[in-house]
Design a protein around this motif. Structure first.
Motif, PDB file in Angstrom:
ATOM      1  N   MET A  85     -22.145  37.679  17.569  1.00 43.95           N
ATOM      2  CA  MET A  85     -22.700  38.899  16.990  1.00 43.95           C
ATOM      3  C   MET A  85     -23.526  39.682  18.005  1.00 43.95           C
ATOM      4  SD  MET A  85     -25.330  39.409  13.764  1.00 43.95           S
ATOM      5  CE  MET A  85     -24.255  38.720  12.540  1.00 43.95           C
ATOM      6  N   PHE A  86     -24.346  38.985  18.775  1.00 46.56           N
ATOM      7  CA  PHE A  86     -25.281  39.677  19.653  1.00 46.56           C
ATOM      8  C   PHE A  86     -24.839  39.758  21.112  1.00 46.56           C
ATOM      9  CE2 PHE A  86     -28.054  38.320  16.124  1.00 46.56           C
ATOM     10  CZ  PHE A  86     -28.460  39.586  15.715  1.00 46.56           C
ATOM     11  N   LEU A  87     -24.052  38.801  21.597  1.00 47.66           N
ATOM     12  CA  LEU A  87     -23.642  38.812  23.003  1.00 47.66           C
ATOM     13  C   LEU A  87     -22.135  38.917  23.191  1.00 47.66           C
ATOM     14  CD1 LEU A  87     -25.946  36.150  24.710  1.00 47.66           C
ATOM     15  CD2 LEU A  87     -26.063  38.631  24.890  1.00 47.66           C
ATOM     16  N   ASN A  88     -21.404  38.911  22.101  1.00 50.49           N
ATOM     17  CA  ASN A  88     -19.946  38.987  22.145  1.00 50.49           C
ATOM     18  C   ASN A  88     -19.342  37.818  22.916  1.00 50.49           C
ATOM     19  OD1 ASN A  88     -17.573  40.195  21.305  1.00 50.49           O
ATOM     20  ND2 ASN A  88     -17.360  41.372  23.192  1.00 50.49           N
ATOM     21  N   VAL A  89     -19.960  36.652  22.796  1.00 56.50           N
ATOM     22  CA  VAL A  89     -19.429  35.405  23.358  1.00 56.50           C
ATOM     23  C   VAL A  89     -19.571  34.327  22.297  1.00 56.50           C
ATOM     24  CG1 VAL A  89     -20.004  35.958  25.747  1.00 56.50           C
ATOM     25  CG2 VAL A  89     -21.613  34.658  24.387  1.00 56.50           C
ATOM     26  N   SER A  90     -18.719  33.343  22.361  1.00 57.68           N
ATOM     27  CA  SER A  90     -18.882  32.205  21.457  1.00 57.68           C
ATOM     28  C   SER A  90     -19.088  30.961  22.298  1.00 57.68           C
ATOM     29  CB  SER A  90     -17.682  32.058  20.525  1.00 57.68           C
ATOM     30  OG  SER A  90     -16.510  31.880  21.265  1.00 57.68           O
ATOM     31  N   ALA A  91     -19.503  29.919  21.645  1.00 59.05           N
ATOM     32  CA  ALA A  91     -19.771  28.666  22.348  1.00 59.05           C
ATOM     33  C   ALA A  91     -19.138  27.520  21.578  1.00 59.05           C
ATOM     34  CB  ALA A  91     -21.279  28.446  22.474  1.00 59.05           C
ATOM     35  N   ALA A  92     -18.866  26.454  22.286  1.00 51.91           N
ATOM     36  CA  ALA A  92     -18.405  25.221  21.655  1.00 51.91           C
ATOM     37  C   ALA A  92     -19.617  24.303  21.518  1.00 51.91           C
ATOM     38  CB  ALA A  92     -17.344  24.555  22.519  1.00 51.91           C
ATOM     39  N   GLU A 102     -29.372  15.914  19.159  1.00 50.95           N
ATOM     40  CA  GLU A 102     -29.124  16.628  20.412  1.00 50.95           C
ATOM     41  C   GLU A 102     -27.667  17.037  20.485  1.00 50.95           C
ATOM     42  OE1 GLU A 102     -30.548  15.310  24.226  1.00 50.95           O
ATOM     43  OE2 GLU A 102     -31.977  13.958  23.251  1.00 50.95           O
ATOM     44  N   CYS A 103     -27.451  18.224  21.056  1.00 51.96           N
ATOM     45  CA  CYS A 103     -26.087  18.694  21.272  1.00 51.96           C
ATOM     46  C   CYS A 103     -26.083  19.687  22.418  1.00 51.96           C
ATOM     47  CB  CYS A 103     -25.519  19.340  20.009  1.00 51.96           C
ATOM     48  SG  CYS A 103     -26.313  20.893  19.555  1.00 51.96           S
ATOM     49  N   SER A 104     -24.902  20.061  22.831  1.00 54.13           N
ATOM     50  CA  SER A 104     -24.735  21.074  23.870  1.00 54.13           C
ATOM     51  C   SER A 104     -23.979  22.264  23.309  1.00 54.13           C
ATOM     52  CB  SER A 104     -23.957  20.504  25.053  1.00 54.13           C
ATOM     53  OG  SER A 104     -24.698  19.522  25.716  1.00 54.13           O
ATOM     54  N   LEU A 105     -24.386  23.449  23.727  1.00 58.51           N
ATOM     55  CA  LEU A 105     -23.632  24.673  23.480  1.00 58.51           C
ATOM     56  C   LEU A 105     -22.995  25.025  24.818  1.00 58.51           C
ATOM     57  CD1 LEU A 105     -26.156  26.871  21.448  1.00 58.51           C
ATOM     58  CD2 LEU A 105     -24.370  25.384  20.570  1.00 58.51           C
ATOM     59  N   VAL A 106     -21.675  25.044  24.857  1.00 59.24           N
ATOM     60  CA  VAL A 106     -20.957  25.305  26.100  1.00 59.24           C
ATOM     61  C   VAL A 106     -20.325  26.691  26.025  1.00 59.24           C
ATOM     62  CG1 VAL A 106     -19.124  24.517  27.641  1.00 59.24           C
ATOM     63  CG2 VAL A 106     -20.541  22.849  26.434  1.00 59.24           C
ATOM     64  N   LEU A 107     -20.712  27.539  26.967  1.00 57.23           N
ATOM     65  CA  LEU A 107     -20.196  28.901  27.056  1.00 57.23           C
ATOM     66  C   LEU A 107     -19.370  29.019  28.324  1.00 57.23           C
ATOM     67  CD1 LEU A 107     -23.422  29.080  26.067  1.00 57.23           C
ATOM     68  CD2 LEU A 107     -22.854  31.469  25.964  1.00 57.23           C
ATOM     69  N   THR A 108     -18.263  29.719  28.249  1.00 57.04           N
ATOM     70  CA  THR A 108     -17.480  29.963  29.454  1.00 57.04           C
ATOM     71  C   THR A 108     -17.783  31.345  30.019  1.00 57.04           C
ATOM     72  OG1 THR A 108     -15.640  30.731  28.103  1.00 57.04           O
ATOM     73  CG2 THR A 108     -15.598  28.423  28.819  1.00 57.04           C
ATOM     74  N   ASP A 109     -18.554  32.123  29.280  1.00 57.90           N
ATOM     75  CA  ASP A 109     -18.922  33.461  29.723  1.00 57.90           C
ATOM     76  C   ASP A 109     -20.391  33.685  29.368  1.00 57.90           C
ATOM     77  OD1 ASP A 109     -18.605  36.018  30.797  1.00 57.90           O
ATOM     78  OD2 ASP A 109     -18.038  36.873  28.872  1.00 57.90           O
ATOM     79  N   ASN A 110     -21.073  34.449  30.193  1.00 58.56           N
ATOM     80  CA  ASN A 110     -22.466  34.774  29.960  1.00 58.56           C
ATOM     81  C   ASN A 110     -22.684  36.202  30.440  1.00 58.56           C
ATOM     82  OD1 ASN A 110     -25.219  35.109  29.955  1.00 58.56           O
ATOM     83  ND2 ASN A 110     -25.668  33.361  31.255  1.00 58.56           N
TER      84      ASN A 110
END
Length: 181
Positions: A85-92, A102-110
Motif C-alpha cells: 500500500m505505501f511502498l508498492n513492494v511486498s515481502a515474504a 521471531e520472523c523475517s520479512l524478505v524484500l527483493t526491492d526497496n
C-alpha cells in the motif's frame, strides 16, 4: 483457509523517483548534521518510528483491516498489505522461530535504496533504517512491542533486503473505563 488479502485501496501517489531522491537528500543532510553514522542510524529509526505511529491510522482506515489476533497474522498483514500500500513492494514472511516470536520479512526491492551506492566509508550506515522504525512504530500502536532491524541489505552485497522482527510483548488492549454492571 482464511480469505486472501483485501484489494488495496487507491492512495494518492507521488513519483517514485522524487520520493527516492528526497529520501536520499534527507539521509545526506543527517550525515552532514551528525557526522557520526551510528547517530544517523538512530535518527533514521526514530524518524521511522514517528512515521509508523501516525501511518497506522491511515492504514487501518483505508484498508478496513480488522484486529490481528497474533504476531504471525500482523507480520503477514505488514508484508502483504501495508508494504504494498505505501511502498508498492511486498515481502515474504519467512524464518519463523519455533516459539513464533521471531520472523523475517524478505524484500527483493526497496524503493528507498533505488539509485544508491554506498561508498566504503559509509558501510556502517543503515541507509534504509527508516523502514524498521516505521514497522516498530505501527505495531506498537496496535499493542505489539517489537524489535525490528535489517539483517541483510543489498546495498552491502546481500541478495535481498531482510528485516528481522522479534515480538517483545503483545499487550492486552487497555480501556480507560470500566463497565458498571
Amino acid at each position: 483457509m482464511p480469505p486472501g488479502p483485501r484489494p488495496l485501496p487507491q492512495l494518492e501517489q507521488i513519483n517514485a523517483e522524487i520520493f527516492t531522491l528526497t529520501y536520499g537528500s534527507l539521509v545526506r543532510q543527517l550525515i552532514a548534521d551528525f557526522e557520526d553514522l551510528d547517530e544517523v542510524n538512530k535518527q533514521l529509526e526514530k524518524m521511522g518510528y514517528n512515521i509508523g505511529v501516525r501511518l497506522i491510522d491511515e492504514f487501518l482506515a483505508k484498508s478496513k483491516q480488522g484486529r490481528c489476533n497474533s504476531f504471525r497474522e500482523a507480520a503477514e498483514v505488514v508484508a502483504r498489505q501495508a508494504l504494498p500500500m505505501f511502498l508498492n513492494v511486498s515481502a515474504a514472511v519467512t524464518n519463523w522461530s519455533s516459539d513464533g516470536t521471531e520472523c523475517s520479512l524478505v524484500l527483493t526491492d526497496n524503493p528507498l535504496a533505488d539509485f544508491v551506492e554506498l561508498p566504503d566509508e559509509y558501510r556502517a550506515l543503515r541507509y534504509s533504517n527508516l523502514l524498521p522504525g516505521v514497522i516498530r512504530g505501527a505495531l506498537e500502536m496496535v499493542n505489539m512491542e517489537v524489535d525490528c532491524r535489517f539483517v541483510q541489505d543489498m546495498l552491502k552485497g546481500a541478495d535481498c533486503y531482510e528485516l528481522r522482527l522479534r515480538l517483545k510483548e503483545h499487550k492486552d488492549e487497555q480501556f480507560p473505563f470500566k463497565d458498571d454492571d
